[in-house]
Write an enzyme that holds these catalytic residues in place. Sequence first.
Site, mmCIF file in Angstrom:
data_model
loop_
_atom_site.group_PDB
_atom_site.id
_atom_site.type_symbol
_atom_site.label_atom_id
_atom_site.label_comp_id
_atom_site.label_asym_id
_atom_site.label_seq_id
_atom_site.Cartn_x
_atom_site.Cartn_y
_atom_site.Cartn_z
ATOM 1 N N GLU A 89 61.943 4.786 43.985
ATOM 2 C CA GLU A 89 61.962 4.177 45.347
ATOM 3 C C GLU A 89 63.356 3.395 45.281
ATOM 4 O O GLU A 89 64.040 2.809 44.376
ATOM 5 C CB GLU A 89 60.758 3.182 45.356
ATOM 6 C CG GLU A 89 60.922 2.179 44.499
ATOM 7 C CD GLU A 89 59.445 1.521 44.633
ATOM 8 O OE1 GLU A 89 58.181 2.044 44.729
ATOM 9 O OE2 GLU A 89 59.308 0.188 44.544
ATOM 10 N N CYS A 109 59.785 1.345 33.397
ATOM 11 C CA CYS A 109 60.716 0.353 32.577
ATOM 12 C C CYS A 109 59.905 0.250 31.360
ATOM 13 O O CYS A 109 58.751 -0.036 31.464
ATOM 14 C CB CYS A 109 60.943 -0.818 33.525
ATOM 15 S SG CYS A 109 62.060 -1.775 32.634
ATOM 16 N N CYS A 113 57.820 -6.570 31.612
ATOM 17 C CA CYS A 113 57.571 -7.913 32.239
ATOM 18 C C CYS A 113 56.287 -8.074 32.911
ATOM 19 O O CYS A 113 55.871 -7.171 33.572
ATOM 20 C CB CYS A 113 59.002 -8.229 33.195
ATOM 21 S SG CYS A 113 60.488 -8.115 32.597
ATOM 22 N N CYS A 116 55.611 -7.790 36.800
ATOM 23 C CA CYS A 116 56.437 -6.502 37.479
ATOM 24 C C CYS A 116 55.821 -5.318 37.374
ATOM 25 O O CYS A 116 55.132 -4.847 36.342
ATOM 26 C CB CYS A 116 57.922 -6.446 36.731
ATOM 27 S SG CYS A 116 58.747 -5.075 37.556
ATOM 28 N N ASN A 287 56.708 -11.839 44.880
ATOM 29 C CA ASN A 287 55.753 -10.998 45.650
ATOM 30 C C ASN A 287 54.620 -10.645 45.050
ATOM 31 O O ASN A 287 54.556 -9.745 44.047
ATOM 32 C CB ASN A 287 56.744 -9.780 45.879
ATOM 33 C CG ASN A 287 57.284 -9.541 47.135
ATOM 34 O OD1 ASN A 287 56.686 -9.945 48.377
ATOM 35 N ND2 ASN A 287 58.435 -8.928 47.594
HETATM 36 N N1 SAH Z 1 64.956 -4.584 35.258
HETATM 37 C C1 SAH Z 1 66.287 -5.233 35.876
HETATM 38 C C2 SAH Z 1 66.307 -4.887 37.214
HETATM 39 C C3 SAH Z 1 65.296 -4.362 38.358
HETATM 40 S S1 SAH Z 1 64.141 -5.635 38.353
HETATM 41 C C4 SAH Z 1 65.890 -6.622 35.990
HETATM 42 O O1 SAH Z 1 64.840 -7.231 35.400
HETATM 43 O O2 SAH Z 1 66.850 -7.503 36.096
HETATM 44 C C5 SAH Z 1 65.003 -6.560 39.554
HETATM 45 C C6 SAH Z 1 64.315 -7.859 39.947
HETATM 46 O O3 SAH Z 1 63.105 -7.887 40.693
HETATM 47 C C7 SAH Z 1 64.371 -8.819 38.730
HETATM 48 O O4 SAH Z 1 64.885 -9.973 38.724
HETATM 49 C C8 SAH Z 1 62.608 -8.903 38.703
HETATM 50 O O5 SAH Z 1 62.379 -9.903 37.769
HETATM 51 C C9 SAH Z 1 62.136 -8.969 39.998
HETATM 52 N N2 SAH Z 1 60.969 -8.672 40.418
HETATM 53 C C10 SAH Z 1 59.996 -7.780 39.616
HETATM 54 N N3 SAH Z 1 58.748 -7.981 40.280
HETATM 55 C C11 SAH Z 1 58.881 -8.723 41.291
HETATM 56 C C12 SAH Z 1 57.823 -9.316 42.229
HETATM 57 N N4 SAH Z 1 56.768 -8.839 42.298
HETATM 58 N N5 SAH Z 1 58.205 -10.171 43.152
HETATM 59 C C13 SAH Z 1 59.792 -10.609 43.083
HETATM 60 N N6 SAH Z 1 60.430 -10.046 42.309
HETATM 61 C C14 SAH Z 1 60.001 -9.200 41.380
HETATM 62 FE FE1 SF4 Z 2 61.585 -3.877 33.857
HETATM 63 FE FE2 SF4 Z 2 60.507 -4.952 35.889
HETATM 64 FE FE3 SF4 Z 2 61.150 -6.191 33.617
HETATM 65 FE FE4 SF4 Z 2 63.081 -5.590 35.395
HETATM 66 S S1 SF4 Z 2 61.626 -6.911 35.910
HETATM 67 S S2 SF4 Z 2 63.111 -5.294 33.067
HETATM 68 S S3 SF4 Z 2 62.131 -3.572 36.300
HETATM 69 S S4 SF4 Z 2 59.539 -4.627 33.925
#
Ligand code: SAH
Ligand code: SF4
Length: 340
Positions: A89, A109, A113, A116, A287
Amino acid sequence: MRNIYDLTIEELEEYFLSIGEKKFKAIQLFVWLYQKKIKDFSEITDIKKSVIERLKIDFTIGKINLIKVERDIEVNKYLFELTDKSLIESVLMRHDYGTSICVSSQVGCNMGCKFCESGRLKKVRDLLPSEIIEQILKVEEDIGEKITHVVIMGIGEPFDNYENVTNFIKIINNPKGLSIGSRHITLSTSGIVPKILKFADFPYQVNLAISLHAPNNEIRNKIMPINKVYPIEKIMDALKIYYSKTKRRITFEYIMLDGINDSKDNAEELVKLLKGINCYVNLIPYNETNNIEYKRSKKEKIDKFYDIIKKNNLNVTIRREFGTNISAACGQLRSKREDI
Ligand code: SAH
Ligand code: SF4
């Protein structure tokens, strides 16, 4: 067959030389692909027929399919299907300074995390440069305007797909390509230390954002398993080297999770950690998603956290919220679609 969007200008030059043609054809082709946005090599008028026939044999143009768009005033969310049926997406955001797109860099990924959606879905594979570029091309086609800013913050860890992501940057930055200025491109990473060091020598002035999300290892270990491999002090050491080489200000992203990382003590500890670093702190209201139990911090908590950081003279903003109504957070549209 290779996708033509996978090739940097240098690779295209090599290709033309290898088939006995002059290398400047690479520039001509880039203009046709990224400025005139042709869908078929036959549309090219200034390259001779025999070469065009050869291009048709060696390359395809584009492969991903737009299968769903959710629209709102300031934000559109796009779901794409790849040739292997994988889903990714992108999110388009309208700002007063232009339009930015958040692109995915992998299918799923592996960083896992806890907060996420993308991390819940293990990595299936890396995206090719072409598959990242096409997210931009398809969205530009949909809105009928040029995208001015790119953030690599969608599904995936860009530093776990370093070669393809840096080639993607080279291609979109090229003045004969999409010509997106490097200062308008931001890469976000969970903190893969060897790649931060490598990126310090990448000769493009791209912005770097670090997903910090915690002021100490104890909290970060709980929400980001990758911290056990690359703990905060190692990330900070790498960033010092990155800064000494690039002189570029670093952004720290900090998701506000209720009761996890949002106390007054956490804010003070964060200030101590970041004092003296030329940086920007981006507080992100979490979120919430159906599948994960973390909650967003209360507004007063976020404001208080912000005040402490501000009072200590660090640059800080609370991220404007985009698209909570249309599941714009990382990985949410895709996971809804797959119903998992
Ligand atoms: N993997 C990379 C880039 C993709 S994630 C990273 O982790 O930086 C991009 C951003 O979105 C990251 O800072 C991540 O922590 C955040 N993110 C993930 N899930 C989220 C959520 N539910 N609400 C807000 N930010 C979120
Ligand atoms: Fe991967 Fe989501 Fe962690 Fe970014 S925030 S490294 S997309 S698991």
